[in-house]
Design an enzyme around this catalytic site. Sequence first.
Site, short mmCIF file in Angstrom:
data_model
loop_
_atom_site.label_atom_id
_atom_site.label_comp_id
_atom_site.label_asym_id
_atom_site.label_seq_id
_atom_site.Cartn_x
_atom_site.Cartn_y
_atom_site.Cartn_z
N GLU A 226 0.82 -1.20 0.00
CA GLU A 226 0.00 0.00 0.00
C GLU A 226 0.86 1.25 0.00
O GLU A 226 2.00 1.24 0.46
CB GLU A 226 -0.89 0.02 1.25
CG GLU A 226 -1.87 -1.14 1.26
CD GLU A 226 -2.81 -1.14 2.46
OE1 GLU A 226 -3.90 -1.70 2.32
OE2 GLU A 226 -2.46 -0.60 3.53
N CYS B 2 3.33 8.37 1.54
CA CYS B 2 3.89 7.38 2.45
C CYS B 2 4.08 6.10 1.62
O CYS B 2 3.12 5.56 1.10
CB CYS B 2 2.91 7.16 3.60
SG CYS B 2 3.40 5.88 4.77
N CYS C 153 6.91 -7.35 6.46
CA CYS C 153 8.02 -6.80 7.24
C CYS C 153 8.52 -7.88 8.18
O CYS C 153 7.73 -8.66 8.70
CB CYS C 153 7.56 -5.59 8.05
SG CYS C 153 8.89 -4.74 8.95
N CYS D 130 7.01 -6.19 15.11
CA CYS D 130 6.57 -5.33 16.22
C CYS D 130 5.10 -5.65 16.53
O CYS D 130 4.26 -5.61 15.63
CB CYS D 130 6.73 -3.86 15.86
SG CYS D 130 8.42 -3.42 15.38
N CYS E 166 2.06 -3.35 15.29
CA CYS E 166 2.01 -2.91 13.89
C CYS E 166 1.38 -3.98 13.03
O CYS E 166 1.76 -5.15 13.08
CB CYS E 166 3.43 -2.60 13.40
SG CYS E 166 3.48 -2.11 11.67
N CYS F 14 -0.43 5.19 10.06
CA CYS F 14 0.77 4.43 10.42
C CYS F 14 0.40 3.15 11.16
O CYS F 14 -0.40 3.16 12.09
CB CYS F 14 1.67 5.24 11.34
SG CYS F 14 2.69 6.39 10.45
N1 SAH Z 1 9.74 -0.07 9.69
C1 SAH Z 1 9.84 1.36 9.75
C2 SAH Z 1 8.87 2.11 8.89
C3 SAH Z 1 7.43 1.65 8.85
S1 SAH Z 1 6.36 2.03 10.18
C4 SAH Z 1 9.73 1.83 11.18
O1 SAH Z 1 9.38 1.04 12.03
O2 SAH Z 1 10.04 2.98 11.46
C5 SAH Z 1 6.22 3.76 10.27
C6 SAH Z 1 5.91 4.24 11.69
O3 SAH Z 1 4.61 3.82 12.12
C7 SAH Z 1 6.88 3.68 12.72
O4 SAH Z 1 7.26 4.69 13.61
C8 SAH Z 1 6.03 2.66 13.42
O5 SAH Z 1 6.50 2.35 14.69
C9 SAH Z 1 4.70 3.36 13.45
N2 SAH Z 1 3.57 2.51 13.77
C10 SAH Z 1 3.44 1.18 13.58
N3 SAH Z 1 2.25 0.75 14.03
C11 SAH Z 1 1.60 1.83 14.51
C12 SAH Z 1 0.33 2.03 15.09
N4 SAH Z 1 -0.52 1.04 15.23
N5 SAH Z 1 0.00 3.30 15.47
C13 SAH Z 1 0.85 4.32 15.28
N6 SAH Z 1 2.07 4.19 14.73
C14 SAH Z 1 2.44 2.95 14.35
#
Ligand code: SAH
Length: 393
Positions: A127, A140, A147, A151, A154, A386
């Site tokens: 996406e 974005c 990935c 985490c 996420c 995000c």
């Molecule tokens: N892998 C990279 C980029 C992708 S995620 C990274 O982790 O930075 C982009 C951002 O969204 C990251 O800061 C991630 O921690 C955040 N993110 C992931 N899940 C989220 C959620 N449910 N709510 C808010 N931010 C989130």
Amino acid sequence: MNQRPQVRPTTEGWTQAKDETGKPRLQFAEPKRKQPPAHWADLSVDERVEKVKELGLPGFRAKQISTHYFTHYTDQPSDMTDLPAAGRDELVAQLLPPLLTEVKRLRTDKGDTIKFLWRLFDGALVESVLMRYPGRITLCVSSQAGCGMNCPFCATGQAGLTRNMSAAEIVAQIVVANAAIAKGELGGNQKGHEGERVSNIVFMGMGEPLANYNRLMSAIRTMVAPQPNGLGMSARQITVSSVGLAPAISKLAAEELPLTFALSLHAPDDELRDELIPVNSRWKVDEVLDTAKAYFDATGRRVSIEYALIKDMNDHAWRADLLAEKLNARGKGWVHVNPIPLNPTPGSIWTSSTPFVIDEFIHRLEKAGIPTTLRDTRGKEIDGACGQLAAAN
Ligand code: SAH
């Protein structure tokens, strides 16, 4: 003051993949997969000239093809009337094979945010999210299908890593977004915005960009190359966001490009961060903050610290204080903090902090002299914020 509870990260409704030692699995290398077809945007400027010569054409054709793709955002032979008609279709099919097939597009009511779902050549889904703000248009982008960083808050990581995206697959997301803007498909205030295009890129879509380093850099070089050889974007307006792969951050610092670097910290203490960001088992909070500070020293670019505020998990006042202390210990003026209310992902413990707690968290950072800006949750109603990007379709 009342002590608030400490909720610990756990997964609800899905099972986090674990390695042999029982720790959340980390995938740095992609599984063996067929790679996408080679595309014009995978090549350097010199390689493009070589390529057309190899096909028996004069070198100047390279510039014409680049102009079509990087300036007019088209890969349609019918638009390329300056190329010889004989063999044009075959030539374009070979040099600019289609990489992204649109599966679905969601727009917010105002139309100022569009989420695109793309199918790649092998069926993998990714996406990108296009957002209009006053004075800028941000895209974005995704850098991997899936990935490997696992985490637990996420959505993207839940199915693991499918594969790295090619440089051209990364660049193509911008090209098609620019084409959509040119056709007037991005809503919001458009008056007097003739010729507008994507101005800012955030690598905050699917994937861990620094785990796909070479293709990421190849894509970025094309993004910043002046038109017609690239998209003519400014490196300062490109943000690479990472969970904190310290050696790759150091490599990025040595590229001599003024890219913006964002670190997904989310906790200032290893005890919590070990669970929230599994890669913390390799590179701890202090090490990754030292590396981020070194990024600032090498590039002069202020680093962003991303911090998703999760109710009763990482939003305690003492954590704001500890974060400020750790950032200040490394100097002044090198960093700012971008808290973001957690975007909902399935599970009852994964909810955003309350407005009062968010204010208190920000206030404590600011009081300690740390510039802090709450990030918006644009796209939330279309699951385009995000952490919400997933290949569920
Ligand atoms: N892998 C990279 C980029 C992708 S995620 C990274 O982790 O930075 C982009 C951002 O969204 C990251 O800061 C991630 O921690 C955040 N993110 C992931 N899940 C989220 C959620 N449910 N709510 C808010 N931010 C989130």
